[in-house]
Design an enzyme around this catalytic site. Structure first.
Site, PDB file in Angstrom:
ATOM      1  N   ASP A 180     -20.271-108.364 -22.937  1.00  0.00           N
ATOM      2  CA  ASP A 180     -19.093-107.570 -22.593  1.00  0.00           C
ATOM      3  C   ASP A 180     -19.361-106.455 -21.584  1.00  0.00           C
ATOM      4  O   ASP A 180     -19.210-105.283 -21.869  1.00  0.00           O
ATOM      5  CB  ASP A 180     -18.414-107.026 -23.848  1.00  0.00           C
ATOM      6  CG  ASP A 180     -19.402-106.440 -24.845  1.00  0.00           C
ATOM      7  OD1 ASP A 180     -20.613-106.599 -24.630  1.00  0.00           O
ATOM      8  OD2 ASP A 180     -18.969-105.841 -25.836  1.00  0.00           O
ATOM      9  N   THR A 181     -19.743-106.858 -20.377  1.00  0.00           N
ATOM     10  CA  THR A 181     -19.756-105.958 -19.232  1.00  0.00           C
ATOM     11  C   THR A 181     -18.341-105.421 -19.021  1.00  0.00           C
ATOM     12  O   THR A 181     -17.376-106.123 -19.272  1.00  0.00           O
ATOM     13  CB  THR A 181     -20.184-106.751 -17.979  1.00  0.00           C
ATOM     14  OG1 THR A 181     -21.473-107.302 -18.190  1.00  0.00           O
ATOM     15  CG2 THR A 181     -20.212-105.862 -16.750  1.00  0.00           C
ATOM     16  N   VAL A 182     -18.205-104.185 -18.564  1.00  0.00           N
ATOM     17  CA  VAL A 182     -16.871-103.631 -18.307  1.00  0.00           C
ATOM     18  C   VAL A 182     -16.663-103.460 -16.809  1.00  0.00           C
ATOM     19  O   VAL A 182     -17.623-103.369 -16.040  1.00  0.00           O
ATOM     20  CB  VAL A 182     -16.670-102.280 -19.020  1.00  0.00           C
ATOM     21  CG1 VAL A 182     -16.858-102.436 -20.518  1.00  0.00           C
ATOM     22  CG2 VAL A 182     -17.612-101.207 -18.471  1.00  0.00           C
TER      23      VAL A 182
END
Length: 420
Positions: A233-235
């Site tokens: 879950d890179t933002v």
């Protein structure tokens, strides 16, 4: 291949001021009118990662996306640069303990946090990035500062200013430029520490029983669901301001139990984000931010591929074909069982106002989309005319296989644009 086209429309025309009746206007009313006129427009689309988002934490993911959108819009309304607005959104996402970026990031094999982040300005095409950075609460702030310093030109003695720094060098540069450091115990949350201990135990058990690599890979993928913690879950965020300038940014703590020093797509040019204003060969301004397995995104240079594809007439079809042909079926990933990733994109162009409008104004037509091959992706979006942000957790359709299927959704909005 499974495709989903549920258009979550964000169509919103600029609100028109009501007609003022004849009579005296008080000083307070005049001040209110002036402050309204001074507010600038714009649009932001953010994501809290492509991976696995459980129903139990859906509220937290949506809430942080709303806050990130609001921070960016506040900047845009105040007349800030698109890069400053996209940075503000990322800072909010990095500060959340529920995202794998900044505070609460995944821990590496040594139990340490090393973050990657990058930002790109569509107007100047300048880029700033940091990799494997420890001791800084908001890595995207360092990336943005690198971009800004690079725009000032050469350093003393004709030296070229850096646009990408890693490790200890990135940390020292940040501190030297006034960005405060942050102790490791503050960066690590109880959630990230608990996940590290669980994953470490599983790794040690696998090594003791001589589990081969493929079995270990399956254990890691299943543990994401069991622990309610996606590791991909890179933002990221993409922004367009009232003048049509675009910017994109991305931030990540990387894969859980990654090798120390590993740098993922979030720090690499053309892989984590891309932004490019309209030009002689580009009818549209485009901005892209990616998420997913860093190695997959690096080997396909997905952010830049998506940006180039969005110059086609049909943005939805162009993005779908890119995700299918340039990502899932990419020859560079032929040995992979499943290709995991996601993107948020926007493109904008100037056009005439609505045909039925009596006002002779130009508008910015903004198309925004998100697409992913992972089980889910959390997004939020907002225009300066909206009262609040909209959020959504996109999921693959029932029966679709993560890594082999594509979901795609999006919408469109119009923004008032100054006439040049």
């Amino acid at each position: 291949m499974t495709m989903e086209k549920g258009m979550s429309s964000g169509e919103g025309l600029p609100s028109r001021s009501s007609q003022v009746s004849a009579g005296k206007i008080t000083a307070k009313e005049l001040e209110t009118k002036q402050s309204y006129k001074e507010k600038r427009g714009g649009f932001v689309l953010v994501h809290a990662g492509a991976g696995y988002h459980s129903e139990s934490k859906a509220k937290e993911y949506k809430h942080v996306c709303k806050r990130a959108c609001q921070k960016a819009i506040e900047k845009l309304q105040a007349g800030a640069l698109a890069t400053d607005a996209v940075t503000a959104a990322l800072v909010e996402l990095e500060d959340s303990p529920f995202t794998n970026a900044g505070m609460g990031s995944n821990l590496n094999l040594l139990g340490e946090i090393e973050c990657d982040a990058s930002i790109m300005d569509g107007k100047s095409l300048n880029f700033g990035a940091v990799g494997a950075l420890s001791g800084i609460k908001n890595p995207v702030s360092v990336a943005n500062r690198l971009l800004c310093e690079g725009q000032k030109g050469k350093l003393s003695a004709g030296r070229i200013p850096p646009c990408f720094l890693v490790g200890e060098g990135a940390y020292r540069w940040a501190v030297d430029h006034g960005i405060p450091s942050c102790p490791p115990n503050i960066m690590t949350t109880r959630f990230s520490l608990a996940a590290f201990k669980r994953n470490k135990r599983k790794l040690e058990l696998a090594e003791r029983v001589d589990t081969d690599f493929m079995q270990l890979k399956k254990r890691r993928q299943s543990s994401e669901k069991e622990n309610d913690s996606g590791t991909l879950d890179t933002v990221g965020a993409v922004v367009v301001d009232h003048e049509g300038n675009v910017a994109a940014a991305v931030s990540s703590g990387g894969l859980a139990l990654k090798h120390p020093g590993r740098v993922g797509q979030a720090a690499l040019y053309g892989c984590g984000c891309w932004a490019e204003n309209t030009g002689a060969h580009n009818p549209y301004s485009t901005a892209v931010s990616t998420s997913g397995c860093g190695e997959h995104l690096v080997r396909t240079i997905l952010a830049r591929e998506c940006s180039h594809a969005l110059q086609a007439e049909d943005a939805h079809q162009a993005l779908l074909e890119t995700m299918q042909n340039k990502f899932i079926s990419s020859p560079f990933l032929a040995s992979e069982d499943g290709v995991l990733g996601g993107v948020i994109v926007l493109r904008s162009c100037r056009c005439s106002a609505e045909p039925d409008s009596s006002q002779n104004k130009q508008t910015l037509l903004v198309e925004f989309l998100w697409s992913h091959t992972t089980e889910s992706m959390c997004v939020g979006y907002m225009s300066a005319q909206d009262g609040k942000a909209k959020t959504h957790i996109s999921r693959l359709p029932p029966g679709a296989v993560a890594g082999q299927s594509v979901a795609i959704e999006g919408g469109v909005c119009r923004l008032e644009s100054p006439v040049n």
